[in-house]
Design a protein around this motif. Sequence first.
Motif, PDB file in Angstrom:
ATOM      1  N   TYR A 279       0.815  -1.247   0.069  1.00 33.51           N
ATOM      2  CA  TYR A 279      -0.196  -0.161   0.063  1.00 33.51           C
ATOM      3  C   TYR A 279       0.932   1.058  -0.175  1.00 33.51           C
ATOM      4  CZ  TYR A 279      -4.191  -2.360   0.875  1.00 33.51           C
ATOM      5  OH  TYR A 279      -5.221  -3.431   0.665  1.00 33.51           O
ATOM      6  N   TYR A 280       0.655   2.183  -0.893  1.00 38.65           N
ATOM      7  CA  TYR A 280       1.203   3.307  -0.796  1.00 38.65           C
ATOM      8  C   TYR A 280       0.610   4.470   0.085  1.00 38.65           C
ATOM      9  CZ  TYR A 280       2.988   1.380  -5.110  1.00 38.65           C
ATOM     10  OH  TYR A 280       3.726   0.367  -5.975  1.00 38.65           O
ATOM     11  N   LEU A 281       1.362   5.475   0.282  1.00 36.76           N
ATOM     12  CA  LEU A 281       0.699   6.435   1.347  1.00 36.76           C
ATOM     13  C   LEU A 281      -0.770   7.153   0.739  1.00 36.76           C
ATOM     14  CD1 LEU A 281       1.029   8.449   3.683  1.00 36.76           C
ATOM     15  CD2 LEU A 281       2.208  10.024   2.353  1.00 36.76           C
ATOM     16  N   SER A 282      -0.682   7.068  -0.502  1.00 33.37           N
ATOM     17  CA  SER A 282      -2.254   7.607  -1.183  1.00 33.37           C
ATOM     18  C   SER A 282      -3.306   6.770  -0.741  1.00 33.37           C
ATOM     19  CB  SER A 282      -1.979   7.846  -2.407  1.00 33.37           C
ATOM     20  OG  SER A 282      -1.190   8.965  -2.974  1.00 33.37           O
ATOM     21  N   ASP A 283      -3.007   5.213  -0.893  1.00 28.77           N
ATOM     22  CA  ASP A 283      -3.899   4.400  -0.499  1.00 28.77           C
ATOM     23  C   ASP A 283      -4.330   4.507   0.939  1.00 28.77           C
ATOM     24  OD1 ASP A 283      -3.628   3.388  -3.033  1.00 28.77           O
ATOM     25  OD2 ASP A 283      -1.797   2.341  -2.640  1.00 28.77           O
ATOM     26  N   ARG A 284      -3.141   4.678   1.842  1.00 33.77           N
ATOM     27  CA  ARG A 284      -3.754   4.785   3.198  1.00 33.77           C
ATOM     28  C   ARG A 284      -4.415   5.690   3.406  1.00 33.77           C
ATOM     29  NH1 ARG A 284       2.035   3.581   3.832  1.00 33.77           N
ATOM     30  NH2 ARG A 284       2.410   1.364   4.263  1.00 33.77           N
ATOM     31  N   VAL A 285      -4.132   7.006   2.976  1.00 34.13           N
ATOM     32  CA  VAL A 285      -4.957   8.134   3.434  1.00 34.13           C
ATOM     33  C   VAL A 285      -6.540   7.870   2.597  1.00 34.13           C
ATOM     34  CG1 VAL A 285      -5.250  10.643   2.859  1.00 34.13           C
ATOM     35  CG2 VAL A 285      -3.071   9.558   3.234  1.00 34.13           C
ATOM     36  N   ASP A 286      -6.463   7.423   1.469  1.00 36.07           N
ATOM     37  CA  ASP A 286      -7.824   6.932   0.680  1.00 36.07           C
ATOM     38  C   ASP A 286      -8.582   6.144   1.772  1.00 36.07           C
ATOM     39  OD1 ASP A 286      -7.894   8.679  -1.310  1.00 36.07           O
ATOM     40  OD2 ASP A 286      -7.082   7.185  -2.589  1.00 36.07           O
ATOM     41  N   MET A 287      -8.114   5.214   2.526  1.00 39.36           N
ATOM     42  CA  MET A 287      -8.926   4.229   3.504  1.00 39.36           C
ATOM     43  C   MET A 287      -9.500   5.270   4.374  1.00 39.36           C
ATOM     44  SD  MET A 287      -5.926   1.218   3.788  1.00 39.36           S
ATOM     45  CE  MET A 287      -6.791   0.110   5.123  1.00 39.36           C
ATOM     46  N   VAL A 288      -8.992   6.259   4.748  1.00 38.89           N
ATOM     47  CA  VAL A 288      -9.823   6.934   5.569  1.00 38.89           C
ATOM     48  C   VAL A 288     -10.853   8.015   4.932  1.00 38.89           C
ATOM     49  CG1 VAL A 288      -9.745   8.736   7.529  1.00 38.89           C
ATOM     50  CG2 VAL A 288      -7.961   6.648   7.378  1.00 38.89           C
ATOM     51  N   LEU A 289     -10.040   8.997   4.009  1.00 32.07           N
ATOM     52  CA  LEU A 289     -10.940   9.906   3.462  1.00 32.07           C
ATOM     53  C   LEU A 289     -12.028   9.413   2.645  1.00 32.07           C
ATOM     54  CD1 LEU A 289      -8.110  12.574   2.528  1.00 32.07           C
ATOM     55  CD2 LEU A 289      -9.578  12.364   4.493  1.00 32.07           C
ATOM     56  N   THR A 290     -12.123   8.353   1.931  1.00 33.90           N
ATOM     57  CA  THR A 290     -12.795   7.891   0.891  1.00 33.90           C
ATOM     58  C   THR A 290     -13.758   6.640   1.569  1.00 33.90           C
ATOM     59  OG1 THR A 290     -11.523   6.602  -0.219  1.00 33.90           O
ATOM     60  CG2 THR A 290     -11.861   8.611  -1.196  1.00 33.90           C
ATOM     61  N   ASN A 291     -13.360   6.390   3.060  1.00 38.55           N
ATOM     62  CA  ASN A 291     -14.182   5.450   3.566  1.00 38.55           C
ATOM     63  C   ASN A 291     -15.713   5.411   3.530  1.00 38.55           C
ATOM     64  OD1 ASN A 291     -15.517   4.377   6.448  1.00 38.55           O
ATOM     65  ND2 ASN A 291     -13.543   3.254   6.098  1.00 38.55           N
ATOM     66  N   ARG A 292     -16.360   4.424   3.374  1.00 34.63           N
ATOM     67  CA  ARG A 292     -17.765   4.439   3.230  1.00 34.63           C
ATOM     68  C   ARG A 292     -18.671   5.090   4.223  1.00 34.63           C
ATOM     69  NH1 ARG A 292     -21.581   0.455   4.341  1.00 34.63           N
ATOM     70  NH2 ARG A 292     -19.933  -0.892   4.918  1.00 34.63           N
ATOM     71  N   LEU A 293     -18.119   4.893   5.414  1.00 32.14           N
ATOM     72  CA  LEU A 293     -18.723   5.663   6.484  1.00 32.14           C
ATOM     73  C   LEU A 293     -18.150   6.990   7.140  1.00 32.14           C
ATOM     74  CD1 LEU A 293     -19.164   2.629   9.056  1.00 32.14           C
ATOM     75  CD2 LEU A 293     -20.859   3.825   7.363  1.00 32.14           C
ATOM     76  N   LEU A 294     -16.772   7.132   6.997  1.00 31.84           N
ATOM     77  CA  LEU A 294     -16.228   8.519   7.240  1.00 31.84           C
ATOM     78  C   LEU A 294     -16.255   9.463   6.242  1.00 31.84           C
ATOM     79  CD1 LEU A 294     -13.282   6.969   9.501  1.00 31.84           C
ATOM     80  CD2 LEU A 294     -15.250   7.730  10.312  1.00 31.84           C
ATOM     81  N   GLY A 295     -16.200   9.196   4.967  1.00 37.03           N
ATOM     82  CA  GLY A 295     -15.807   9.845   3.948  1.00 37.03           C
ATOM     83  C   GLY A 295     -16.648  11.097   3.902  1.00 37.03           C
ATOM     84  N   PHE A 296     -17.955  10.860   3.914  1.00 37.91           N
ATOM     85  CA  PHE A 296     -19.101  11.915   3.551  1.00 37.91           C
ATOM     86  C   PHE A 296     -18.905  13.044   4.833  1.00 37.91           C
ATOM     87  CE2 PHE A 296     -23.289  13.845   4.118  1.00 37.91           C
ATOM     88  CZ  PHE A 296     -23.271  14.479   2.692  1.00 37.91           C
ATOM     89  N   PRO A 297     -18.768  12.277   6.109  1.00 39.78           N
ATOM     90  CA  PRO A 297     -18.624  13.515   7.310  1.00 39.78           C
ATOM     91  C   PRO A 297     -17.430  14.206   7.254  1.00 39.78           C
ATOM     92  CG  PRO A 297     -19.471  11.337   8.087  1.00 39.78           C
ATOM     93  CD  PRO A 297     -19.118  10.961   6.689  1.00 39.78           C
ATOM     94  N   ILE A 298     -16.244  13.722   6.647  1.00 41.55           N
ATOM     95  CA  ILE A 298     -15.111  14.207   6.575  1.00 41.55           C
ATOM     96  C   ILE A 298     -14.952  15.395   5.331  1.00 41.55           C
ATOM     97  CG2 ILE A 298     -12.833  14.169   5.979  1.00 41.55           C
ATOM     98  CD1 ILE A 298     -12.520  11.311   7.362  1.00 41.55           C
ATOM     99  N   PHE A 299     -15.862  14.922   4.340  1.00 41.40           N
ATOM    100  CA  PHE A 299     -16.071  16.098   3.176  1.00 41.40           C
ATOM    101  C   PHE A 299     -16.992  17.195   3.879  1.00 41.40           C
ATOM    102  CE2 PHE A 299     -19.382  17.258  -0.132  1.00 41.40           C
ATOM    103  CZ  PHE A 299     -18.388  17.849  -0.841  1.00 41.40           C
TER     104      PHE A 299
END
Length: 729
Positions: A279-299
Amino acid sequence: MAKEINIAIMGNPNSGKTTIFNNLTGAHQKVGNWPGVTVEKKEGITTFNGYRIRVVDLPGTYSLSAYSMEEIIARNYLVDEKPDVVVDVIDASNLERNLYLATQLIDLGVKLVFALNMVDVSEARGQIIDHKRLSLIMGVPFVPTVGTKGEGTRELLETIVRVAEDRESVARHTHIDYGRELEEEIEKLQALIRPDGSFADEHLARWMGIKLLEGDEAVVKQIERSPHRDTIFDQLDRSRSHLKRMLGEDAETLVADRRYGFIHGALRETFRKTRRDRYYLSDRVDMVLTNRLLGFPIFVFFIWAMFQLTFKVGRYPTELIDRGVQLLGQSIGSLMGQGLLRDLVVDGVIAGVGGVVVFLPSIFILFFCIALFEDTGYMARAAFIMDKIMHSLGLHGKSFIPMIMGFGCNVPAIMATRVLESRRDRILTILINPLISCSARLPVYMLIAGALFGAYAGNVIFSIYALGIVLAIVMGQIFKRTLFRGEIAPFVLELPPYRMPTLKGTLIHMWERGSIFLKKMGGVILAGSILVWALSSFPRTVDYSRDYAGEESRIRQDYGKRKSALIRMGETRRAGLLEEEMNRRIAEIEALRREEFQEKSFLGRLGKGIAPVLRPLGFDWKEGVALVTGFVAKEIVVSTFGVLYGIGEGRGEESEGLRKAIRKEMTPLIGYGFMVFVLIYTPCLATVAAIRRETGSWRWTGFSVGYSLTLAWVLALTIYQVGSLLGLG
């Protein structure tokens, strides 16, 4: 005079092309549109080793096929303008895909330099690229660059000059081998195309032969104008049939396969990975920022934070500029004698344009945040997150990309609907796009929310933007179920890797958008402010309902006698208080006279004419006039208030600026309804023109104007009436 080199910068989207362009040209850039279309055109100038280098940033594209406006513009520029050198910016971390465009450029036979960008990202992923050997194999110099750090810029310029002067040792034309069967058919077509004087160039004729086999519509149209068209098309039919019969695939697939074969062959000798399946850093960050539950509240949090920053940080320079505008109005007003010219300068230009100028810091902060989202790669994630929600509501995922652009300006956002293949999806997206609150509306929100909601202004503005998004989704759903029934086209969104943005690049992007406002100041806003002033200042004489001059004279006489008596008695302090009281009463009389004058001016008559329609919403004629003038450009709503309330005149203690005047005129309930109306009602004139141009239909344009006006009226009515019933008014 310096020798000149014209270069064009190409590259896949997200390859760092614009960063390289910024590094090469710095602040010496200008932005416009390509002739006849609204795709952005950037040009810049740099000087190097005695050369004046003109740099044109072509739209990002994956290939030179004529499938999109960007691709057509890019390749037409190469074919028609013939730049001295083409710089193809290649994402080193996504090498194979980026080299596909490179092979097409080789086919075109132009002088090339490949900027191997983001080599730091590639190396961090354990990818080793022997760029010197790759240069020899492909016959094109590869220059490693890290655009975000400005690394490799000088080497790139040196290589460009060497290629332009034909001194680059590795540069040679590479003949991409498409295989015996394909090469034979390409040569047959090339031999028939070359006799036409327009395509006599050997490389261009070969490239057109390849494009004909690929079924390129633009090249087919070019050949249709050739006197040899019948012969060429007959040969094309025979070639396609022959290839299908011999190789079992259509010609387009065969050409693509051979290109990838060339790329694979080149990379086999020059590229290797030292690590796999990680996993690259982008992939790790994406696991949080585009997470099915967390992505929208973070946005939602990021957008909320953006508006908090815009309002709270922008408030300080705004207050300074506000004071400056008032001082300017007072100073110029005192220097100029009473008369029409003074009124025009102070009440028209300074009050009108000054009312919008004060919000420039907030607008630039908003654009800085948007640029930051784009440059880091988060904006693509936002589209990805909203794509899931929009699909669940039956909307096309790609529709959200123009909607995000709508935060900046609705006009380019409506142009961006061209990414949608289906006309039905395009019109649907165009209809809902004006509901996304553009930055031109921000000064209105800043003014009203700042005047009426105090410390909660940032939250109130955020709620208006959120309401726009919700309405766009709801209206999209309604339209989809009524006017645009049908299946949604499948959609895949590319997520570029996260990148550390450069301050220089982000500031340039902020300036590109923010400078549009500065241009508006000297154009449409100035003209609109003068027009509003003229309508509010004529006719010069009106029949007043009261004898204001007589009342003022009587007040002066009455207070003058009483003041004289007190002075004779030695009561100087009481005399001073009496004079203050007299001035206050005269100011009240003057305010009433001014208000009656404005009510009987041409602007007042216009406002009175539409007042009955807006009265159920809680608006008076001044709000009505501001909404009418806002049709030209939404910033003029603020200018209109500035002119109507005369902030440029600086009336001392009677005026603390436009916000104080707004507080006198509106309650928070009316103010919120007014902001909602501004959010929804008829978009500005430029947006309406864009809707007409993109839909090609007056019917859809009229529908867009009509439904948005109706929706604005209904929602503002609901807010005011329900709020009044609840005792909020």
